[in-house]
Design an enzyme around this catalytic site. Structure first.
Site, PDB file in Angstrom:
ATOM      1  CB  SER A 162      -0.937   0.007   1.215  1.00  0.00           C
ATOM      2  OG  SER A 162      -0.190  -0.114   2.408  1.00  0.00           O
ATOM      3  CG  ASN A 166      -4.605  -4.236  13.193  1.00  0.00           C
ATOM      4  OD1 ASN A 166      -3.984  -4.194  12.122  1.00  0.00           O
ATOM      5  ND2 ASN A 166      -5.011  -5.372  13.732  1.00  0.00           N
ATOM      6  CB  THR A 180     -40.902  25.650 -10.418  1.00  0.00           C
ATOM      7  OG1 THR A 180     -42.020  25.977 -11.241  1.00  0.00           O
ATOM      8  CG2 THR A 180     -40.801  26.673  -9.294  1.00  0.00           C
ATOM      9  CG  HIS A 181     -42.043  21.994 -12.898  1.00  0.00           C
ATOM     10  ND1 HIS A 181     -42.396  20.724 -12.551  1.00  0.00           N
ATOM     11  CD2 HIS A 181     -42.706  22.810 -12.032  1.00  0.00           C
ATOM     12  CE1 HIS A 181     -43.257  20.752 -11.541  1.00  0.00           C
ATOM     13  NE2 HIS A 181     -43.453  22.013 -11.203  1.00  0.00           N
ATOM     14  CB  SER A 187     -14.160  23.744 -30.973  1.00  0.00           C
ATOM     15  OG  SER A 187     -14.109  22.911 -32.121  1.00  0.00           O
ATOM     16  CE  LYS A 190     -19.054  24.205 -29.441  1.00  0.00           C
ATOM     17  NZ  LYS A 190     -19.107  22.782 -29.130  1.00  0.00           N
ATOM     18  CG  ASN A 228     -16.500  23.995 -26.131  1.00  0.00           C
ATOM     19  OD1 ASN A 228     -17.530  24.450 -26.653  1.00  0.00           O
ATOM     20  ND2 ASN A 228     -15.597  23.305 -26.800  1.00  0.00           N
ATOM     21  CD  GLU A 257     -18.631  20.778 -21.270  1.00  0.00           C
ATOM     22  OE1 GLU A 257     -18.875  19.825 -21.997  1.00  0.00           O
ATOM     23  OE2 GLU A 257     -17.982  21.770 -21.642  1.00  0.00           O
ATOM     24  CE1 TYR A 281      -6.581  -2.959   8.876  1.00  0.00           C
ATOM     25  CE2 TYR A 281      -5.786  -5.224   8.785  1.00  0.00           C
ATOM     26  CZ  TYR A 281      -5.839  -3.943   8.251  1.00  0.00           C
ATOM     27  OH  TYR A 281      -5.167  -3.663   7.105  1.00  0.00           O
ATOM     28  CD  GLN A 303      -3.114  -2.383   2.120  1.00  0.00           C
ATOM     29  OE1 GLN A 303      -2.504  -2.756   3.121  1.00  0.00           O
ATOM     30  NE2 GLN A 303      -2.804  -2.807   0.919  1.00  0.00           N
ATOM     31  CE  LYS A 361      -4.943   3.535   5.099  1.00  0.00           C
ATOM     32  NZ  LYS A 361      -5.547   2.196   5.019  1.00  0.00           N
TER      33      LYS A 361
HETATM   34  N1  ARG Z   1      -1.475  -1.101   5.286  1.00  0.00           N
HETATM   35  C1  ARG Z   1      -2.437  -1.551   6.251  1.00  0.00           C
HETATM   36  C2  ARG Z   1      -3.769  -0.834   6.025  1.00  0.00           C
HETATM   37  O1  ARG Z   1      -3.753   0.188   5.399  1.00  0.00           O
HETATM   38  C3  ARG Z   1      -1.947  -1.248   7.632  1.00  0.00           C
HETATM   39  C4  ARG Z   1      -2.499  -2.151   8.680  1.00  0.00           C
HETATM   40  C5  ARG Z   1      -2.008  -3.515   8.466  1.00  0.00           C
HETATM   41  N2  ARG Z   1      -2.379  -4.356   9.543  1.00  0.00           N
HETATM   42  C6  ARG Z   1      -2.266  -5.683   9.449  1.00  0.00           C
HETATM   43  N3  ARG Z   1      -2.671  -6.372  10.475  1.00  0.00           N
HETATM   44  N4  ARG Z   1      -1.778  -6.258   8.389  1.00  0.00           N
HETATM   45  O2  ARG Z   1      -4.813  -1.282   6.438  1.00  0.00           O
END
Ligand code: ARG
Length: 462
Positions: free
Chosen positions: A25, A112, A157-158, A279, A285, A287, A292, A319, A324, A327
């Site tokens: 990660s 964790n 409205t509408h 364009s 044009k 744009n 958008e 956990y 993971q 993120k």
């Molecule tokens: N990279 C892991 C995550 O983002 C960190 C926690 C990992 N914990 C584990 N018990 N493997 O969740």
């Protein structure tokens, strides 16, 4: 080979290369390095407070972590995928710098609770940024509304022309949305700013930790109440990405209106060159690409929210490595919402409004018809009947190709005897808008009051 892994003690064989690539990660969670280091420094100081480390050891660890941060920020740091994530990359480098003492940092801590802390600190910092940008956008809307307290616009409205409103009033409706978004983020922050360290892997720890002291060190208000919840709760991420989704939904509504208004058939706005494109084939044009794209990127952020909801659905305690995956959706939503908010604020400041065009459609759309019906009702005609009479007058004027205000009194009297000379004051568009003095109504006085209240709100933000 397995020696390389920090958890490699019980492993005889090394991880498959495909698994290493699949599970790492660090390619995205490196973004948490500052929070990881801050959290570890607080943890080290409290370990010393609790007697696990000497003050000197804690100091060496904190200095070592400062050195790691400096390496990361200078670009000298070598991120290693085989070390999986930001946490192990930082800790491993710390140990290289300060020696075996680095290994003591992870006492009474698990990745964790560590990742939960880092991510919470990160999300909190980003939400504070969103709030700044939301406030800047509200300020931009308030500015433009102030310039257009009297500018008349067909209120719909509408998406059908309904009654004249002021452009200022219309813009302030958006200011209210973004103000609510700001308040919603503030409310989410209460649940983001909870310190989870001390939950350890899931069950708490036999070491006499002091989570309150860590929270105080980090300036975080709340401390977790249940160690299992502390390591498995991702509500805070979902809530943040929901808030981002709603911000984007609000932005996309405004974008949609700007796109329509910029169409030459409306012509209510001229877009700033800085936020439009041309364009390659049609030279005439201009744009509205910024709008958008913003409308389109709303789908991305809402998609991230959906992904997160499905991610947590059905996860057993506590956990799970699935987590993971929380993120990237957040990082993406953060990038999108941050850029969108600042582009919209900047663009709004530069948009040129064209009041003549707005007035033209106000006149064309019989937007004073309700005024006539209300006028008759005020003279004692039952409203249903007044509505019908007005409808007939509109049909007549429409056939003639003029507005109600262009008919003369004898023509108007054909529809009702109650209509007298004073009707022309009522049919005047500007007057009708001015008369809308009800609280929060569209009249310029009400708009001035709304502006004042929003300015006070903005001034009250830290
Ligand atoms: N990279 C892991 C995550 O983002 C960190 C926690 C990992 N914990 C584990 N018990 N493997 O969740």
């Amino acid at each position: 080979m397995s020696k390389k892994k920090m958890w490699g003690g019980r492993f005889a064989e090394s991880t498959a290369a495909s698994m290493e690539a699949y599970s790492e990660s660090v390619s995205f969670d490196w973004r948490l390095y500052a929070e990881d280091i801050r959290g570890s420094q607080a943890h080290a100081r409290v370990l010393a407070m609790q007697g696990f480390l000497t003050e000197e050891e804690a100091q060496t660890i904190c200095d070592g972590l400062d050195a790691v941060r400096a390496e990361i920020e200078s670009g000298a740091f070598k991120w290693k995928t085989e070390l999986e994530d930001v946490h192990m990359n930082v800790e491993s480098r710390l140990t290289e710098i300060i020696g075996p003492l680095g290994g003591k940092l992870h006492t009474a801590r698990s990745r964790n609770d560590q990742v939960a802390l880092d991510f919470r600190l990160h999300v909190a910092a980003r939400l504070a940024q969103w709030q700044k940008r939301l406030a800047a956008l509200v300020a931009a809307l308030v500015d433009r509304a102030g310039e257009h307290r009297d500018t008349m616009l067909p209120g719909c409205t509408h998406f059908q022309p309904a009654q004249p409103v002021t452009l200022g009033h219309h813009l302030l409706a958006y200011a209210q949305m973004f103000k609510r978004d700001h308040e919603r983020v503030a409310d989410a922050l209460v649940r983001v700013r909870v310190m989870p360290l001390g939950a350890a892997a899931l069950a708490g720890t036999t070491h006499p930790v002091n989570p309150r002291a860590v929270a105080d060190d980090l300036g975080v208000e709340a401390v977790f109440a249940n160690s299992m919840d502390a390591v498995s709760d991702r509500d805070f991420v979902l809530e943040a990405v929901f808030d981002a989704s709603l911000v984007m939904a609000h932005l996309s509504r405004l974008c949609e209106e700007i796109i329509i208004w910029a169409n030459p058939n409306f012509g209510y706005v001229k877009l700033p060159d800085r936020y439009s494109t041309g364009s390659s084939i049609m030279p005439q044009k201009k744009n509205p690409d910024a709008c958008e794209l913003m409308r389109g990127k709303t789908g991305r952020v809402v998609g991230s929210l959906m992904g997160l909801l499905v991610l947590v659905k059905g996860l057993p305690m506590t956990y799970n490595r699935d987590m993971q995956e929380d993120k990237e959706p957040f990082f993406d939503a953060d990038k999108t919402v941050g850029a969108s908010l600042s582009i919209m604020a900047d663009m709004l400041g530069l948009i040129e409004f064209v009041p003549e065009k707005m007035l033209e459609t106000v006149k064309r759309g019989f937007l004073n018809a309700t005024e006539l019906a209300d006028y008759l009702a005020a003279k004692g005609v039952p409203f249903r009947e007044a509505h019908h009479i007005t409808g007939e007058a509109v049909a007549y004027a429409e056939k003639k190709g003029v507005g109600l205000e262009d008919l003369d009194i004898s023509e108007l009297k054909r529809f009702s005897d109650e209509i007298e000379e004073d009707v022309f004051g009522v049919l005047d568009y500007a007057a009708s808008v001015r008369r809308r003095t009800s609280p929060g109504g569209t009249g310029p006085d009400s708009v001035a009051g709304q502006i004042e209240a929003l300015k006070q709100w903005l001034a009250g933000l830290k």
